[in-house]
Enzyme design. Structure first.
Site, PDB file in Angstrom:
ATOM      1  N   ASP A  80      26.255  78.490  15.639  1.00  0.00           N
ATOM      2  CA  ASP A  80      25.526  77.825  16.712  1.00  0.00           C
ATOM      3  C   ASP A  80      26.426  76.895  17.512  1.00  0.00           C
ATOM      4  O   ASP A  80      27.327  76.252  16.975  1.00  0.00           O
ATOM      5  CB  ASP A  80      24.374  77.023  16.094  1.00  0.00           C
ATOM      6  N   GLU A  98      27.741  81.826  19.310  1.00  0.00           N
ATOM      7  CA  GLU A  98      26.929  81.466  20.467  1.00  0.00           C
ATOM      8  C   GLU A  98      27.817  80.597  21.354  1.00  0.00           C
ATOM      9  O   GLU A  98      27.943  79.385  21.154  1.00  0.00           O
ATOM     10  CB  GLU A  98      25.681  80.687  20.045  1.00  0.00           C
TER      11      GLU A  98
END
EC number: 2.4.1.18
Length: 677
Positions: A338, A391
């Site tokens: 993330d 990401e």
């Protein structure tokens, strides 16, 4: 003999830990100091152990700036003086003790007296394998070795199933809101509304995902977190699956069962920041231990969280060992990392004077870059076939390229640019799309610069952004037709696929982490378009699984060729998807207007017949039923840079897929999804 704690409870006399052998060898400690002891979790934390025939639990933690550390728990009345820990290595600050009689399931924390200000801190164990259900915050002694796995066949095949040339279609799931018991809109249900357990989820989710043809599920973070509204992205227990849905053994069962059903599992993992909760990593020993001390590097003001100190080897070790822990101990198949962009840039979401340049005066976060490279090298070296997916929302180069050529070393990267361009395009009334044709073609200028995943993720259906279906313009029929055409284009576009739960059947509401998806939309008397959209997604996935042209060269330029990317006047695009065998070529044609096109001439790459294998306007998907039920013979008329051409009907707001066969070959269809069936 016993002593009385401060609250009057009886506690066991302190154990002489000096006589108990340490779990750490000198080499272990050396590797920890270098940031390369990747099985550190086998020693740090709480581990059931038998010493001289006596059963108990061995505790170990890292607190270099502590004056003293003790273990407190329900077994000693939370008495800070009952079980002091011994400082085994002064330079590193490793503390240990063995406590006889403590059993699996015991609650505990560390009471730490800081050397800096003598403040007493009560902290959860950073390496705990289990934790109490929020709002309680104690760690729980757990034994992960009790579970017997049955997924050997999956693990044996995993490397082949997850190579870049394999089909990959990911269903993104938040376990707490995928389905509840009872479901919403069922007033006859008498059971109290609750989460499904890991074991209940295993059976329900596996059956659903397998039926729809997704190859993987991606779980929003399931590491322990105190606040439901963070969706799991503010972690306090990095080594503990959240107790919201059950025990560590229950989560092992979840993973095992999905693997036995042929479904891979990707876990959202958050090494970019952590919350300030008092029981967590923040100021762990009274100092900035896990986080940077300088707030210009150590705070994420956007999220109100703290940034890991990637320059500290012990912190890097904590995180990399944690990544490998999920892959090893829970058989997770990949990690979606993330907020990588927030790690790469020192000035991320910071204004002038709010950040510190690197040693060269630049904005690149060199320590975080080194950490990400070390992470990916460790995963590839230690866990065969495991994936790491970034990401990363900027144009940082070589994210999914090996570290030895200067890359970050990830397996894949989310294509955020494609996502934003396409959602912006699909929101437009079709009459204006001709002026924004570049939105649907630009992504192919960089499609092979990285190994991409095409995401339609949870972030796009929250915070007043609307659901996928409500982003689509037009009346009810057009909304569904737009969404089917969009998804058809997405499955044809190079890159792996990711769809957030609810998007597969066109949920009207935005995602709400507090509530179950609106499953009632799939049942009468609800509009049948929802079930028909789900059926279309199922057929897209089955096409992906059946047709090598959609995966074999997915990350290579040879796997794609435009037929026509210039027909902006009609908002039509057409392209080929190719494998290494010409006979497996597929042709995609997308019509992004509600105007049907009759007698549309299209370039054909090969002489022969072309037949529909998928048509988003098919009656059984809720379409108008226009299409090409008969094979389309090519003619030697050069068109759109192709030596042959065909004439066909383009349904409104549709994606159709054609497959080639030579003249005179058997007419057996690969998918049997001709229009109007």
């Amino acid at each position: 003999m016993s002593t009385v704690s401060e609250d009057g409870a009886h506690a066991q006399q302190p154990t002489n830990s000096q006589s108990v052998p340490s779990l750490f060898s000198e080499f272990d400690l050396y590797l920890f100091g270098q940031g390369r002891e990747y099985r550190l979790y086998d020693k740090m934390g709480a581990h059931p152990r038998v010493v001289n025939g006596i059963s108990g639990v061995h505790f170990a933690t890292w607190a270099p700036n502590a004056e003293s550390v003790s273990v407190i728990g329900d077994f000693n009345g939370w008495n800070r003086s009952a079980h002091p820990m011994q400082l085994r290595h002064r330079e590193l600050g490793v503390w240990e003790c063995f406590i006889p009689g403590v059993q699996v399931g015991a609650l505990y924390k560390y009471a730490i007296v800081s050397r800096v200000n003598h403040q007493v801190l009560e902290k959860a164990d950073p390496y705990a394998f289990a934790a109490e259900l929020r709002p309680a915050t104690a760690s729980i002694v757990a034994d992960l070795r009790r579970y017997r796995w049955h997924d050997e066949e999956w693990l044996r095949q995993r490397a082949a199933r997850q190579q870049l040339s394999a089909p990959l279609s990911i269903y993104e799931v938040h376990l707490g809101s995928w389905r509840h018991v009872p479901e919403r809109h069922r007033p006859e249900a008498v059971e109290e509304d609750r989460f499904l357990t890991y074991r209940e989820l295993a059976h329900a989710l596996a059956a659903y995902v397998k039926d729809l043809g997704f190859t993987h599920v991606e779980l929003l973070p399931i590491a322990e977190h105190p606040y439901d509204g963070s969706w799991g992205y503010q972690v306090t227990g990095y080594y503990a699956p959240t107790s919201r849905y059950g025990s560590p053994e229950d989560f092992q069962y979840f993973v095992d069962y999905l693997h036995q059903q042929g479904i891979g599992i990707i876990l959202d993992w958050v090494p970019s920041h952590f919350p300030r909760d008092a029981h967590g990593l923040s100021l762990f020993d009274g100092t900035h231990l896990y986080e940077y001390a300088d707030p210009r590097k150590g705070e994420h003001r956007e999220w109100g969280t703290l940034v890991f100190d990637y320059g500290r080897s012990e912190v890097r070790n904590f995180l990399i060992a944690n990544a490998l822990f999920w892959l090893r101990e829970y058989h997770i198949d990949g990690l979606r990392v993330d907020a990588v962009a927030s790690m790469l840039y020192l000035d991320y979401m910071r204004g002038p004077g709010e950040w510190v340049p690197n040693r060269y005066g630049g904005r690149e976060h060199l320590e975080a870059i080194d950490f990400l490279r070390q992470l990916n090298e460790a995963v590839y070296a230690e866990e065969l076939g495991a994936l790491t997916i970034a990401e990363e929302s900027t144009a940082w180069p070589l994210v999914s390229r090996p570290t030895y050529v200067g890359g970050l070393g990830f397996s894949m990267k989310w294509n955020m640019g494609w996502m934003h361009d396409m959602l912006e395009y699909m929101r437009l009334d079709p009459i204006y799309r001709r002026y924004h044709h570049n939105n649907i073609t630009f992504s192919l200028t960089y499609a092979f610069s990285e190994n991409f995943v095409l995401p339609l993720s949870h972030d796009e259906v929250v915070h007043m952004k609307g659901s996928l279906l409500t982003k689509m313009p037009g009346d009810l029929w057009q909304r569904f037709a737009n969404l089917r055409a969009f998804l058809g284009y997405m499955w044809g576009h190079p890159g792996k696929k990711l769809l957030f739960m609810g998007g597969e059947f066109g949920q009207w509401r935005e995602w709400n982490y507090r509530e179950s998806l609106d499953w009632h939309l799939l049942e009468p008397p609800s509009d049948p378009h929802h079930a028909q959209l789900r059926d279309f997604v199922r057929d897209l996935n089955h096409l992906l699984l059946q047709e090598p042209a959609l995966s074999m060269l997915d990350c290579e330029p040879e796997g794609f060729a435009w037929i026509d990317c210039h027909d902006s006047e009609n908002s039509v695009i057409s392209f080929q998807r190719r494998s290494r065998r010409p006979e497996e070529t597929l042709v995609f044609i997308c019509n992004f207007t509600p105007v049907p096109r009759f007698g549309y001439r299209l370039g054909a790459p090969l002489a022969g017949e072309y037949y529909e294998v998928l048509n988003s306007d098919d009656l059984r998907y809720g379409g108008s039923g226009l299409g090409n039920p008969q094979p389309l013979p090519s003619a030697p008329i050069a068109w759109q840079s192709c030596p042959q051409s065909i004439v066909l009907t383009l349904p409104p707001l549709s994606t159709i897929v054609l497959k080639w066969r030579p003249f005179g070959s058997p007419s057996t269809l690969a998918t049997g999804s001709q229009s109007g069936e």
